[in-house]
Scaffold this active site. Structure first.
Site, short mmCIF file in Angstrom:
data_model
loop_
_atom_site.label_atom_id
_atom_site.label_comp_id
_atom_site.label_asym_id
_atom_site.label_seq_id
_atom_site.Cartn_x
_atom_site.Cartn_y
_atom_site.Cartn_z
N SER A 151 0.84 -1.19 0.00
CA SER A 151 0.00 0.00 0.00
C SER A 151 0.88 1.25 0.00
O SER A 151 1.67 1.44 -0.92
CB SER A 151 -0.97 -0.04 1.19
OG SER A 151 -2.02 0.87 1.01
N GLU A 214 -9.55 -5.35 -5.39
CA GLU A 214 -9.18 -4.01 -4.95
C GLU A 214 -9.94 -2.96 -5.74
O GLU A 214 -10.47 -3.24 -6.83
CB GLU A 214 -7.67 -3.80 -5.13
CG GLU A 214 -6.82 -4.81 -4.39
CD GLU A 214 -5.43 -4.29 -4.08
OE1 GLU A 214 -5.32 -3.13 -3.67
OE2 GLU A 214 -4.48 -5.06 -4.25
N HIS A 249 -7.45 -5.82 -0.96
CA HIS A 249 -6.25 -5.02 -0.71
C HIS A 249 -5.41 -5.61 0.42
O HIS A 249 -4.17 -5.57 0.36
CB HIS A 249 -6.68 -3.59 -0.36
CG HIS A 249 -5.54 -2.63 -0.19
ND1 HIS A 249 -4.69 -2.30 -1.22
CD2 HIS A 249 -5.11 -1.93 0.90
CE1 HIS A 249 -3.79 -1.43 -0.78
NE2 HIS A 249 -4.02 -1.19 0.50
#
Length: 269
Positions: A151, A214, A249
């Site tokens: 991330s 995602e 994610h």
């Protein structure tokens, strides 16, 4: 029944370090229970170590045992003095370039963005303080060093590649936050590729992974960076991209980490 005891990973230690600005970090280290090779051990540096240090360490411990065992490697985690898996406020400081509210979209929760933009100080800390400290603990092969981030940590990995490619041989960016600061990482990638085309002295690997579930912008942005790198010629940088079906994610971390460990160690052979 015998009294319960805290669980510990064999050969793993941790200590506290402060950077030049006085910020505190928890440094985690796992060392294989074998003699170092003549050139030293390959090593993984992990961002968000509070969340993934144990996972990566146990993956390597398991894969380093048995009749088809792989070469052992050292694991270095850079985390925070907290029991939380993610320390949000610190991540925004350490893993990002400075960005104003005008350079970022509105947050879904309506709150202001956290303080950000300390990535250069963070990378100075890794290069000038953490890596020399690890060298004092154990013999490291400086031609076989990997960094992993997810991330915002994935953004940090890409930025490190573009600005300090000498630090690592293998860069793994999971679900990187390409969107940060109006997708500015594309500018850095383009500049890096242009400069790398005239320098063939090093071979570097980049592995980008995303989950199929995602947000479209997250996955599409990562794929765009991959395609840009793949299309570049004569850079000494090779890349691969993985999209994990059915993974979000966060849940994409497990399959991606497993593949990163296997991919990097096969590259080391």
């Amino acid at each position: 029944m015998e009294a319960a005891k805290p669980f510990q990973i064999p050969n793993a230690v941790q200590w506290t370090m402060r950077n030049k600005q006085g910020a505190t970090y928890r440094i985690m280290l796992w060392r294989p229970d074998t003699k170092a090779p003549p050139n030293g051990f390959p090593v993984y540096y992990l961002l968000d170590a509070n969340a993934i240090f144990a996972t990566v360490t146990e993956t390597i411990r398991v894969q380093s045992s048995g009749p088809r065992k792989q070469e052992p490697a050292v694991v270095v985690g850079i985390g925070y003095d907290s029991d939380l898996p993610h320390v949000t406020q610190r991540r925004f400081v350490d893993y990002t370039l400075p960005a104003s509210s005008e350079e970022l979209s509105k947050r879904k929760n309506g709150m202001d963005w956290p303080k950000n933009g300390g990535i250069e100080s963070f990378l100075d800390f890794i290069e000038e303080e953490v890596m020399p400290e690890i060298d004092r603990w154990i013999a490291i092969d400086h031609t076989r060093q990997a960094i992993f981030g997810h991330s915002l940590g994935g953004f940090c990995v890409l930025y490190t590649l573009c600005t300090r490619s000498h630090l690592f041989h293998y860069y793994a960016a999971g679900s990187p936050s390409i969107w940060w600061k109006n997708h500015i990482i594309h500018t850095y990638v383009q500049k890096y590729l242009a400069e790398a085309s005239s320098d063939h002295t090093r071979h570097i690997r980049l592995f980008i992974g995303v989950g199929s579930e995602e947000p479209a912008g997250m996955a599409d942005g990562a794929k765009e960076v991959f395609q840009k790198v793949k299309a570049a010629k004569g850079t000494g940088l090779t890349t691969r991209f993985a999209r994990y079906q059915g993974e979000s994610h966060i849940s994409m971390l497990l399959p991606f980490l497993s593949q990163v460990v296997r991919d990097f160690r096969e590259e080391c052979i």
